[in-house]
Design a protein around this motif. Structure first.
Motif, PDB file in Angstrom:
ATOM      1  N   UNK A  30     -20.297  -0.176   8.638  1.00 23.73           N
ATOM      2  CA  UNK A  30     -19.067   0.249   7.982  1.00 23.73           C
ATOM      3  C   UNK A  30     -18.561  -0.842   7.061  1.00 23.73           C
ATOM      4  N   UNK A  31     -18.110  -0.453   5.870  1.00 29.38           N
ATOM      5  CA  UNK A  31     -17.484  -1.388   4.940  1.00 29.38           C
ATOM      6  C   UNK A  31     -15.997  -1.424   5.257  1.00 29.38           C
ATOM      7  N   UNK A  32     -15.554  -2.518   5.848  1.00 27.55           N
ATOM      8  CA  UNK A  32     -14.157  -2.602   6.278  1.00 27.55           C
ATOM      9  C   UNK A  32     -13.303  -3.535   5.433  1.00 27.55           C
ATOM     10  N   UNK A  33     -13.916  -4.152   4.405  1.00 28.34           N
ATOM     11  CA  UNK A  33     -13.145  -5.060   3.567  1.00 28.34           C
ATOM     12  C   UNK A  33     -13.847  -5.237   2.220  1.00 28.34           C
ATOM     13  N   UNK A  34     -13.034  -5.399   1.185  1.00 25.01           N
ATOM     14  CA  UNK A  34     -13.524  -5.747  -0.145  1.00 25.01           C
ATOM     15  C   UNK A  34     -12.864  -7.063  -0.557  1.00 25.01           C
ATOM     16  N   UNK A  35     -13.650  -7.962  -1.113  1.00 19.17           N
ATOM     17  CA  UNK A  35     -13.099  -9.195  -1.667  1.00 19.17           C
ATOM     18  C   UNK A  35     -13.158  -9.098  -3.189  1.00 19.17           C
ATOM     19  N   UNK A  36     -12.017  -9.190  -3.825  1.00 19.26           N
ATOM     20  CA  UNK A  36     -11.939  -9.114  -5.284  1.00 19.26           C
ATOM     21  C   UNK A  36     -11.923 -10.517  -5.876  1.00 19.26           C
ATOM     22  N   UNK A  37     -12.687 -10.709  -6.940  1.00 20.15           N
ATOM     23  CA  UNK A  37     -12.707 -11.983  -7.660  1.00 20.15           C
ATOM     24  C   UNK A  37     -11.891 -11.824  -8.939  1.00 20.15           C
ATOM     25  N   UNK A  38     -10.726 -12.424  -8.972  1.00 21.58           N
ATOM     26  CA  UNK A  38      -9.830 -12.303 -10.126  1.00 21.58           C
ATOM     27  C   UNK A  38      -9.907 -13.554 -10.992  1.00 21.58           C
TER      28      UNK A  38
ATOM     29  N   UNK B 237     -17.452  11.806  -4.667  1.00 23.07           N
ATOM     30  CA  UNK B 237     -16.399  10.839  -4.921  1.00 23.07           C
ATOM     31  C   UNK B 237     -15.343  10.954  -3.832  1.00 23.07           C
ATOM     32  N   UNK B 238     -14.941   9.832  -3.300  1.00 20.05           N
ATOM     33  CA  UNK B 238     -13.905   9.839  -2.261  1.00 20.05           C
ATOM     34  C   UNK B 238     -13.395   8.428  -2.053  1.00 20.05           C
ATOM     35  N   UNK B 239     -13.005   8.127  -0.834  1.00 19.22           N
ATOM     36  CA  UNK B 239     -12.529   6.773  -0.605  1.00 19.22           C
ATOM     37  C   UNK B 239     -12.067   6.542   0.808  1.00 19.22           C
ATOM     38  N   UNK B 240     -11.471   5.376   1.004  1.00 21.17           N
ATOM     39  CA  UNK B 240     -10.957   4.949   2.291  1.00 21.17           C
ATOM     40  C   UNK B 240      -9.519   4.474   2.116  1.00 21.17           C
ATOM     41  N   UNK B 241      -8.746   4.585   3.164  1.00 16.43           N
ATOM     42  CA  UNK B 241      -7.374   4.107   3.134  1.00 16.43           C
ATOM     43  C   UNK B 241      -7.361   2.587   3.110  1.00 16.43           C
ATOM     44  N   UNK B 242      -6.508   2.015   2.272  1.00 17.07           N
ATOM     45  CA  UNK B 242      -6.333   0.566   2.235  1.00 17.07           C
ATOM     46  C   UNK B 242      -5.282   0.187   3.281  1.00 17.07           C
ATOM     47  N   UNK B 243      -5.666  -0.629   4.242  1.00 14.69           N
ATOM     48  CA  UNK B 243      -4.785  -0.985   5.343  1.00 14.69           C
ATOM     49  C   UNK B 243      -3.954  -2.227   5.067  1.00 14.69           C
ATOM     50  N   UNK B 244      -4.528  -3.157   4.298  1.00 16.06           N
ATOM     51  CA  UNK B 244      -3.817  -4.410   4.031  1.00 16.06           C
ATOM     52  C   UNK B 244      -4.404  -5.060   2.792  1.00 16.06           C
TER      53      UNK B 244
ATOM     54  N   UNK C 187      -9.012  -6.701   0.424  1.00 15.33           N
ATOM     55  CA  UNK C 187      -8.459  -5.387   0.744  1.00 15.33           C
ATOM     56  C   UNK C 187      -9.122  -4.908   2.025  1.00 15.33           C
ATOM     57  N   UNK C 188      -8.343  -4.757   3.079  1.00 14.39           N
ATOM     58  CA  UNK C 188      -8.870  -4.204   4.325  1.00 14.39           C
ATOM     59  C   UNK C 188      -8.908  -2.685   4.220  1.00 14.39           C
ATOM     60  N   UNK C 189     -10.051  -2.092   4.579  1.00 14.56           N
ATOM     61  CA  UNK C 189     -10.239  -0.650   4.463  1.00 14.56           C
ATOM     62  C   UNK C 189     -10.384  -0.018   5.837  1.00 14.56           C
ATOM     63  N   UNK C 190      -9.941   1.217   5.948  1.00  5.84           N
ATOM     64  CA  UNK C 190     -10.143   1.958   7.187  1.00  5.84           C
ATOM     65  C   UNK C 190     -11.603   2.375   7.290  1.00  5.84           C
ATOM     66  N   UNK C 191     -12.118   2.404   8.493  1.00  6.13           N
ATOM     67  CA  UNK C 191     -13.470   2.907   8.749  1.00  6.13           C
ATOM     68  C   UNK C 191     -13.387   3.919   9.883  1.00  6.13           C
TER      69      UNK C 191
ATOM     70  N   UNK D 264     -16.168   9.355   8.251  1.00  7.74           N
ATOM     71  CA  UNK D 264     -15.890   9.087   6.846  1.00  7.74           C
ATOM     72  C   UNK D 264     -17.141   8.511   6.198  1.00  7.74           C
ATOM     73  N   UNK D 265     -17.889   9.339   5.470  1.00  3.66           N
ATOM     74  CA  UNK D 265     -19.145   8.908   4.859  1.00  3.66           C
ATOM     75  C   UNK D 265     -18.938   7.810   3.834  1.00  3.66           C
ATOM     76  N   UNK D 266     -17.743   7.719   3.268  1.00  2.92           N
ATOM     77  CA  UNK D 266     -17.499   6.733   2.219  1.00  2.92           C
ATOM     78  C   UNK D 266     -17.397   5.309   2.771  1.00  2.92           C
ATOM     79  N   UNK D 267     -17.240   5.185   4.073  1.00  7.13           N
ATOM     80  CA  UNK D 267     -17.211   3.853   4.676  1.00  7.13           C
ATOM     81  C   UNK D 267     -18.601   3.381   5.094  1.00  7.13           C
ATOM     82  N   UNK D 268     -19.607   4.244   4.947  1.00  8.15           N
ATOM     83  CA  UNK D 268     -20.966   3.931   5.402  1.00  8.15           C
ATOM     84  C   UNK D 268     -21.866   3.594   4.219  1.00  8.15           C
ATOM     85  N   UNK D 269     -22.370   2.359   4.129  1.00 13.82           N
ATOM     86  CA  UNK D 269     -23.223   1.975   3.000  1.00 13.82           C
ATOM     87  C   UNK D 269     -24.666   2.422   3.140  1.00 13.82           C
TER      88      UNK D 269
END
Length: 412
Positions: free
Chosen positions: A21-29, A65-72, A92-96, A100-105
């Motif tokens: 499960x993809x539970x977090x994204x790290x953004x590089x700004x 196309x879909x997505x996951x809830x952003x938790x934090x 960005x912490x994501x719900x898994x 939810x197929x969108x959380x599965x890579x």
């Protein structure tokens, strides 16, 4: 307005009961941001994946196309850990969840195997900060990345494998726990075998503490096809069945060489405490290895094992009866029917006088974390074949002893 969106993103992939499960994204700004500026409600995440349309002939792939809830959302370090102050990296912490197929890579594809999604695209937006990021930098797998990877070649067969040693300093020999994957986790990428089931939990403190001060080494071999193959051809007709001419896996010798050479090359391993187990195809292979090398393993833990009871004659049964084995399965398994596999085999072993045979037969497989519910608020119910969830979470128990506590106590 400052433009923060010139960077990329990392995906954090962890192991769950149902798989990855993809539970977090790290953004590089481009510029640093403070926690005050990073507000979760200002972000949106859209995900594009591929799924198999199992209703078409021939089978086809379709994009969804879909997505996951952003938790934090918060400033973070390179690993995604929250930090005080400013950072150019934002987590960005994501719900898994298991549904939810969108959380599965992973994509379970036409070849009956899991693969990393080739189409797994994220678009992250924050209009207030003028952020638009859609380019993947890398995947981070905090648990699976702790393993090392190698290959083993026997004649024409090359098997990939992953392995892990505890970091505890000890002069004592270390036991070895072997995991054999199921049908969907074959291939040449050990990450698939580590994350397709929650195999990474074997290095968790809960499991490792069962093995005392030494902990246990973990080895996860990977067939490039299916353990149940009787030849190099991957067609289903060449699987072990009541109709096949042989019950011996095409990979038998190659797997033993991998294990035996690994043990010889790592003298810190206790040769008297080598344990083998796995699920479904891997459960079949566990029984197969016990029968082919009856003196090698100290104990075994087959789960929803797919070795047909009808193919175990009295001579083979007598050999198995001398082993230390803990079987696990769920009564509602409709992939490997218990009454054709583990149930009659266990009954026959006990009738044959086997002294150390255990069997945890669950009614069904449900979420025990309290995190995942169905539409009615009941614990999420998994496919009945997924009984490995209970084993990998060390939840099989008998007389106050868990399955990995029992395993750790076995020695030749």
């Amino acid at each position: 307005m400052t433009d923060y969106s010139t960077g990329k993103y990392d995906l954090i992939v962890e192991g769950y009961d149902w798989g990855p499960g993809v539970n977090k994204i790290i953004l590089y700004c481009e510029n640093s941001l403070s926690e005050k500026k990073v507000q979760v409600e200002d972000f949106s995440v859209t995900t594009e994946i591929q799924t198999v349309n199992w209703l078409t002939i021939p089978l086809s792939l379709k994009n969804e196309i879909g997505g996951q809830k952003i938790k934090a959302a918060y400033p973070c370090d390179d690993s995604g850990n929250k930090i005080e102050g400013e950072s150019s990296k934002i987590a960005l912490e994501l719900s898994v969840s298991p549904d939810n197929a969108f959380s599965n890579p992973f994509l379970y594809s036409f070849d009956m195997m899991n693969h990393w999604q080739t189409v797994y695209n994220f678009e992250i937006k924050n209009e207030k900060l003028n952020i638009f990021i859609s380019e993947l930098n890398k995947r981070i797998c905090p648990e699976a990345d702790q393993f090392s990877f190698d290959t083993s070649k026997t004649e024409s067969i090359t098997l990939s494998y992953a392995y892990w040693f505890p970091k505890k300093e000890t002069e004592k020999k270390i036991p070895l726990v072997i995991w054999l994957h199921g049908m969907g986790e074959g291939g040449k990428d050990p990450y698939i075998a580590l994350l397709g089931n929650k195999v990474v939990n074997l290095i968790s403190p809960d499991v490792q503490n069962c093995f005392g001060e030494t902990g246990a080494c973990v080895l996860t071999p990977q067939a490039d096809g299916f353990w149940m193959q009787t030849s190099d051809k991957k067609e289903m007709k060449n699987w072990i069945s009541n109709k096949s001419e042989t019950t011996t896996s095409f990979y038998t010798n190659a797997l033993f060489n991998l294990i035996d050479n690994f043990v010889k090359n790592n003298p810190q391993i206790d040769k008297n405490r080598i344990y083998i187990g796995g699920c479904s195809n891997g459960g079949y292979m566990t029984i197969n290895m016990l029968l082919q090398y009856p003196e090698y393993f100290a104990a075994a833990y087959p789960i929803c094992e797919a070795y047909p009871d009808s193919r175990i004659d009295e001579q083979l049964l007598a050999s198995l009866a001398k082993q230390h084995i803990w079987f696990t399965q769920s009564k509602d398994d409709r992939t490997v029917f218990p009454n054709s596999y583990a149930v009659p085999t266990v009954k026959r072993l006990l009738e044959a006088g086997a002294q150390d045979i255990h069997f945890t037969l669950w009614e069904n497989v449900t979420d025990t974390t309290g995190l995942y519910k169905d539409a009615n608020g009941n614990p999420f119910k998994y496919n009945g074949h997924f009984s490995w969830i209970y084993t990998l979470n060390n939840q099989c128990e008998e007389n106050g002893q868990t399955i990995f506590q029992w395993l750790a106590a076995q020695s030749k």
